[in-house]
Design a protein around this motif. Structure first.
Motif, PDB file in Angstrom:
ATOM      1  N   TYR A 150      -1.752  11.988  -5.326  1.00  0.00           N
ATOM      2  CA  TYR A 150      -0.466  12.445  -4.788  1.00  0.00           C
ATOM      3  C   TYR A 150      -0.504  12.299  -3.274  1.00  0.00           C
ATOM      4  N   LEU A 151       0.233  11.334  -2.769  1.00  0.00           N
ATOM      5  CA  LEU A 151       0.193  10.955  -1.362  1.00  0.00           C
ATOM      6  C   LEU A 151       1.258  11.711  -0.572  1.00  0.00           C
ATOM      7  N   ILE A 152       0.847  12.277   0.573  1.00  0.00           N
ATOM      8  CA  ILE A 152       1.796  12.941   1.474  1.00  0.00           C
ATOM      9  C   ILE A 152       1.582  12.395   2.886  1.00  0.00           C
ATOM     10  N   ARG A 153       2.614  11.809   3.446  1.00  0.00           N
ATOM     11  CA  ARG A 153       2.530  11.335   4.826  1.00  0.00           C
ATOM     12  C   ARG A 153       2.953  12.456   5.762  1.00  0.00           C
ATOM     13  N   ALA A 154       2.103  12.747   6.743  1.00  0.00           N
ATOM     14  CA  ALA A 154       2.415  13.861   7.647  1.00  0.00           C
ATOM     15  C   ALA A 154       1.628  13.717   8.937  1.00  0.00           C
ATOM     16  N   ASP A 155       2.237  14.135  10.030  1.00  0.00           N
ATOM     17  CA  ASP A 155       1.539  14.337  11.291  1.00  0.00           C
ATOM     18  C   ASP A 155       1.308  15.836  11.403  1.00  0.00           C
ATOM     19  N   LEU A 156       0.087  16.259  11.100  1.00  0.00           N
ATOM     20  CA  LEU A 156      -0.208  17.683  10.980  1.00  0.00           C
ATOM     21  C   LEU A 156      -0.128  18.426  12.307  1.00  0.00           C
ATOM     22  N   ASN A 157      -0.012  17.696  13.400  1.00  0.00           N
ATOM     23  CA  ASN A 157       0.160  18.342  14.698  1.00  0.00           C
ATOM     24  C   ASN A 157       1.610  18.720  14.980  1.00  0.00           C
ATOM     25  N   GLU A 158       2.511  18.196  14.184  1.00  0.00           N
ATOM     26  CA  GLU A 158       3.926  18.495  14.383  1.00  0.00           C
ATOM     27  C   GLU A 158       4.286  19.842  13.752  1.00  0.00           C
ATOM     28  N   LYS A 159       5.176  20.558  14.376  1.00  0.00           N
ATOM     29  CA  LYS A 159       5.581  21.873  13.911  1.00  0.00           C
ATOM     30  C   LYS A 159       6.131  21.810  12.487  1.00  0.00           C
TER      31      LYS A 159
END
Length: 264
Positions: free
Chosen positions: A73-82
């Motif tokens: 299950y793929l999730i694209r995210a920039d974890l530094n973003e609020k």
């Protein structure tokens, strides 16, 4: 609750960040048929079947391949973003109902040539290192605890839920080449892991860190993967485990790193 038609409980659920990097990709490729994996990535994706991509037999395109029954299950995210950490946790829990293993693998690493006094490069990069290497693991673990683990002590213990923070040998000593910020952020992650172990023990969740030397140049990536598996399958908590080219085994802590006794 179900996962692709399978009842929850068939397999352990692992959430790994930095899934498109060397270690994340290796974890997904080696273990996607053993774990239900939530693979969090920013740009690169792991080379495994996902909800967006799957394997096809070119000689029989309609054939059902067993590999496709274990889609990551793929999730694209920039974890530094609020808000992105919270979105990832919500998606993972909606998909699988829980997370048994959290692997904080995403990292920021930049060497600063001649050190911290070489212009403003190190000063300007401070937030990037500590936000990604310390803040993101803290936020992921905290939000996962608040949204799922905190009031599920019996199941936490029964399913042996735990956190593995991917640190670095750079966090255990002083190494040349402008690693001051990277090493310091990993040292902070090491100590954060020990605090997590103490606090999360209250509701039955373990926390450990691995501190590998450079891989795959010095340490085979398979050895790093095995160390994660050992920690997931074991009962240890509060440890920071050095992984170098030679024995001892990954789960033998270096003498200078204090550990917390495992839970009773």
């Amino acid at each position: 609750m179900s996962n692709g038609g399978r009842p929850l409980g068939d397999r352990r659920v692992a959430l790994i960040t930095g899934a498109g990097g060397l270690l994340g990709n290796a974890f997904c490729q080696a273990l996607y048929t053993e774990y239900d994996i939530v693979a969090v990535h920013r740009e690169r994706t792991p080379g495994v079947p996902t909800q967006y991509e799957w394997f096809i037999d070119p000689f029989d395109p309609q054939a059902e391949l067993p590999e496709n029954r274990s889609q990551v299950y793929l999730i694209r995210a920039d974890l530094n973003e609020k808000g992105e950490v919270e979105r990832v946790i919500d998606l993972a829990l909606a998909r699988f109902g829980t997370v048994d293993l959290l692997i904080n693998n995403a990292a920021h690493m930049t060497w600063h040539g001649h050190g911290v006094v070489d212009g403003d490069a190190a000063l300007d990069d401070f937030d990037n290192h500590f936000r990604t290497n310390v803040g993101v693991p803290l936020r992921l673990a905290t939000r996962l605890a608040q949204k799922s683990w905190l009031h599920d002590r019996d199941q936490n213990r029964a399913r042996n839920r735990n956190i593995v923070n991917v640190s670095s040998l750079a966090g255990t000593g002083v190494y040349p080449g402008g690693q001051a910020l990277y090493g310091s952020s990993k040292a902070a992650l090491n100590h954060l892991t020990r605090h997590m172990a103490v606090e999360f023990k209250e509701f039955g969740v373990r926390a450990n860190a691995i501190a590998p030397n450079s891989f795959p140049a010095i340490v085979p990536i398979e050895k790093v993967l095995l160390s994660i598996l050992e920690l997931d399958r074991g009962r240890m908590t509060g440890g920071v485990y050095a992984i170098d080219a030679d024995p001892p085994l990954a789960t033998t802590p270096t003498p200078e790193l204090a550990t917390t006794p495992p839970p009773n």
